[in-house]
Design a protein around this motif. Structure first.
Motif, short mmCIF file in Angstrom:
data_model
loop_
_atom_site.label_atom_id
_atom_site.label_comp_id
_atom_site.label_asym_id
_atom_site.label_seq_id
_atom_site.Cartn_x
_atom_site.Cartn_y
_atom_site.Cartn_z
N LEU A 1 0.85 -1.19 0.00
CA LEU A 1 0.00 0.00 0.00
C LEU A 1 0.89 1.24 0.00
O LEU A 1 1.89 1.30 0.72
CB LEU A 1 -0.92 0.02 1.22
CG LEU A 1 -2.03 -1.04 1.24
CD1 LEU A 1 -2.81 -0.98 2.54
CD2 LEU A 1 -2.97 -0.86 0.05
N LYS A 2 0.51 2.21 -0.81
CA LYS A 2 1.32 3.42 -0.95
C LYS A 2 0.96 4.46 0.10
O LYS A 2 -0.20 4.78 0.29
CB LYS A 2 1.15 4.01 -2.36
CG LYS A 2 2.00 5.25 -2.59
CD LYS A 2 2.00 5.68 -4.05
CE LYS A 2 0.67 6.24 -4.48
NZ LYS A 2 0.74 6.84 -5.84
N VAL A 3 1.98 4.97 0.77
CA VAL A 3 1.82 6.09 1.71
C VAL A 3 2.52 7.28 1.06
O VAL A 3 3.73 7.27 0.86
CB VAL A 3 2.44 5.77 3.08
CG1 VAL A 3 2.16 6.90 4.07
CG2 VAL A 3 1.91 4.45 3.62
N GLU A 4 1.76 8.32 0.74
CA GLU A 4 2.28 9.42 -0.08
C GLU A 4 2.89 10.53 0.76
O GLU A 4 2.57 10.72 1.92
CB GLU A 4 1.15 10.00 -0.94
CG GLU A 4 0.54 9.00 -1.92
CD GLU A 4 -0.59 9.62 -2.73
OE1 GLU A 4 -1.27 10.53 -2.19
OE2 GLU A 4 -0.79 9.21 -3.89
N ARG A 5 3.80 11.28 0.12
CA ARG A 5 4.38 12.52 0.62
C ARG A 5 4.98 12.36 2.03
O ARG A 5 4.63 13.09 2.94
CB ARG A 5 3.34 13.65 0.63
CG ARG A 5 2.67 13.89 -0.70
CD ARG A 5 1.81 15.14 -0.67
NE ARG A 5 1.01 15.26 0.53
CZ ARG A 5 -0.15 14.66 0.73
NH1 ARG A 5 -0.66 13.89 -0.22
NH2 ARG A 5 -0.81 14.82 1.85
#
Length: 696
Positions: A360-364
């Motif tokens: 799962l992508k966790v942004e910024r």
């Protein structure tokens, strides 16, 4: 032994034990040689007199130190101290100076003496490679004190330099990091106090990451180098003033902070409080102006949310700590009390290896502490997920270098420590989760169960029968009125246009309609925080300009026309159509428009340094415009005007060119804006009449 020999030997003994008295007057010298020591009161100047080296005392202390300071800055600004932990103690309370001596000789190279001139207080601890060679100490215009080895007056190289032993100040061109050949590690350490330059409690270290320590405990992490900046410093000043370089090879591992304009004085100081502050000297205001500092936010504290936690300062009114996907608080009671030091642990303690797991992508974010991470710079970015999946211990991965779309792979195999979210910058972190968590996130993004779909279908039918049919007629009529209003304000060139009516130029049919994207008013309001004053970039005769951030993270500038402004609908259409047809690096680029109710707005690319007049009429910023930068701005404006007048498909006269209509990007490249008053000419037309006076 004859009498002559006895007399000579006695003279040598007497000279070696006689104290060297201080000189009565201060002397500016150019170098320190074995037979020309520097006494307390003398000053060693660099060739262009930018820096000075000498003896000094601090405000509330009588101790004497040898250090380097800016010679051209009125308020003495110390940038380096030699004997910071071994000061020269005054002989008496009334005599705090006069006994110090900085000398060059074979035993130690560069040596500082106090009252006892047989025992050095400080030494560079170097020696010449040959007994026949000599040494000379000089101060360079960079602020670097160097000890040179000479053979018959010819330089044989640098034996020792102060830049290899920085104290609390990082000057331009000082390397911060490790020399793998000599094992020399260069790092900053704070002073103990403003009156004591001794080694304090704070110091950065730990490449290939940059850490700020308090004693042995990490206080703040600037992160690792990701191509153009450190991962934990999203606002790193990489622009027309600073030139930051990172080197990692078999010989050295360091980061160096260069400066493109040598007339600008810049320094980075690790203060006694543990805050790293970069500042620039403003000559007209006679003061140091802070450029940036760190740490300064709640989430800058190292490990604020514990292992596998993420700190997000934008959680207004809520606890700033959350767990990364697939994790939950280790101690929920402590978490409810807003104590996240215990961190987070895996949910359900299920296996995440080969059982339908994914990422799962966790942004910024500032990616986790990579002290124990694995880095493969030869691996393509597309191959990184599979590389992580093949190893059951791999917990997350990210790009090693953000340039050119990203390359290299960083993988974490333990707890993910010190992750935080930034508002509009940062990297993407891909966290490994099990199949259950992966499915839950998929459902939350729009995938519903069969029961859910059936329930929604039944409710939809009921709503349609009871509500939709009776009001559909009203909605259709309202939509028709809205279309008529939007057509009235659509950015098309008509034969009744004030600006094209009195111009003899003709547009072909393809230019009658623009393909510029239309933005909904709610989208623009959300991007600008409902046109908040904190987001206002400027205000002019036709309205205000706001900074906005779209839902995809893209920064934009929104020009909102005032309801009673001097710019009417014709000028609005004129600006939309013209800019849409112009493509040049020195012209501002339009991204879209918004016409809704009484609102008329233009959405442009966001230009970081605002307008040229904000530099020209600001004493602080004007000092940054040296001749090279000014010439680049002038040249860019000229290229933009040449394109409008000669090289573009439409021959255009701007008619309102001024400093406030020239925007500057991050590299100080000019971009001409505001085409509301512009006018189109035919290719062979050189003059025309106008129906009204325009411009400023």
């Amino acid at each position: 032994m004859n009498s002559t020999t006895k007399c000579f030997a006695m003279n040598i003994i007497l000279l070696s034990f006689l104290p060297i008295l201080p000189s009565s007057t201060s002397i500016a010298i150019g170098s320190i040689k074995p037979n020309q020591p520097m006494r307390d009161g003398d000053v060693l100047l660099s060739s262009n007199k930018i820096f000075a080296l000498g003896f000094f005392s601090l405000a509330n202390s009588r101790n004497r130190y040898v250090g380097v300071w800016y010679n051209k800055v009125p308020n003495q600004t110390i940038v380096w101290v030699a004997n910071r932990d071994n000061p020269i103690i005054p002989v008496t309370d009334n005599n705090a100076s006069g006994v110090g001596l900085l000398a060059v000789h074979g035993n130690g190279g560069l040596v500082i003496y106090g009252k006892d001139q047989n025992t050095p207080l400080w030494s560079a601890n170097v020696s010449v490679s040959s007994p026949n060679n000599s040494m000379t100490a000089k101060l360079l215009d960079t602020g670097n004190l160097v000890l040179l080895e000479e053979d018959n007056g010819l330089s044989q190289g640098v034996l020792w330099q102060g830049f290899d032993h920085p104290t609390n100040t990082l000057l331009p061109f000082v390397k911060l990091g490790l020399d793998r050949r000599s094992k020399l590690n260069r790092f900053l350490t704070s002073w103990k106090s403003q009156d004591d330059p001794g080694t304090g409690n704070y110091g950065p270290s730990g490449f290939p990451q940059v850490f700020l320590y308090k004693g042995q405990a990490p206080l703040w992490r600037a992160g690792s180098w990701i191509g153009e900046r450190l991962s934990g410093v999203p606002n790193m000043p990489y622009n027309f003033i600073f030139n930051i370089t990172f080197v990692n090879n078999q010989d050295e591992l360091y980061i160096v902070d260069g400066i493109t304009n040598k007339s600008i004085f810049s320094r980075m100081v690790l203060e006694e409080s543990g805050v790293l502050v970069r500042s620039i000297w403003h000559d007209q205001g006679q003061q140091w102006i802070k450029y940036l500092s760190a740490p300064e936010g709640l989430c800058d504290e190292y490990g604020k949310c514990g292992a596998n936690g993420n700190c997000d300062p934008s959680n207004v009114g809520k606890f700033e700590c959350t767990c990364l996907p697939g994790y939950e608080p280790k101690s929920p009671p402590d978490w409810y009390l807003r104590d996240a030091s215990g961190g987070c642990v895996r949910k359900n303690e299920v296996s995440i290896c080969g059982n339908g797991d994914g990422f799962l992508k966790v942004e910024r974010v500032k990616v986790p502490d990579s002290s124990k991470a694995l880095v493969n710079m030869n691996l393509s970015w597309k191959a990184c997920p599979q590389e992580c999946l093949r190893n059951c211990s791999c917990k997350a991965y990210a790009k090693a270098d953000e340039r050119w779309g990203g390359f290299g792979c960083v993988t974490w195999h333990g707890d993910l420590m010190d992750t935080r979210t930034f508002s509009n910058a940062g990297q993407d972190l891909y966290v490994r989760v099990d199949a259950i968590v992966l499915a839950q996130y998929a459902k939350s993004n729009g995938s519903l169960s069969k029961k859910g779909k059936l329930a929604i279908s039944l409710v939809s039918v009921l709503v349609f029968l009871l509500l939709v049919v009776p009001i559909s007629y009203w909605l259709v009529r309202r939509k028709r009125k809205g279309k008529q209003r939007q057509n009235k304000y659509s950015p098309r060139v008509t034969t009744r246009s004030t600006y094209f009516e009195d111009s003899t130029a003709e547009l072909d049919e393809s230019s009658m309609h623009s393909d510029i994207p239309f933005f909904d008013l709610t989208t623009i309001a959300a991007a600008t925080d409902n046109f908040s004053l904190t987001n206002m970039l400027g205000k002019g005769g036709f309205g205000s300009v706001y900074k906005g951030v779209l839902c995809n993270g893209k920064e934009v500038a929104v020009k909102r026309l005032a309801k009673h402004s001097g710019q009417g609908i014709e000028e609005f259409k004129n600006e939309v159509v013209l800019i849409a047809k112009l493509q040049h690096r020195n012209l501002v680029r339009i991204l879209g428009y918004c016409v809704q109710d009484e609102e008329k707005m233009l959405i442009y690319e966001y230009v970081q340094n605002k307008s040229l007049d904000s530099f020209i009429f600001n004493d602080t910023k004007r000092a940054l415009l040296d001749w090279t930068v000014r010439f680049g701005i002038i040249y860019g404006i000229a290229r933009g005007i040449l394109y409008l007048h000669q090289d573009s498909r439409l021959r255009i006269i701007h008619r309102d060119l001024k400093a406030s209509n020239v925007l500057l990007d991050a590299s100080m490249n000019p971009k001409i804006s505001d085409f509301g008053m512009a006018r189109i000419f035919k290719g062979d037309q050189s003059d025309a009449d106008t129906n009204r006076v325009v411009g400023t």
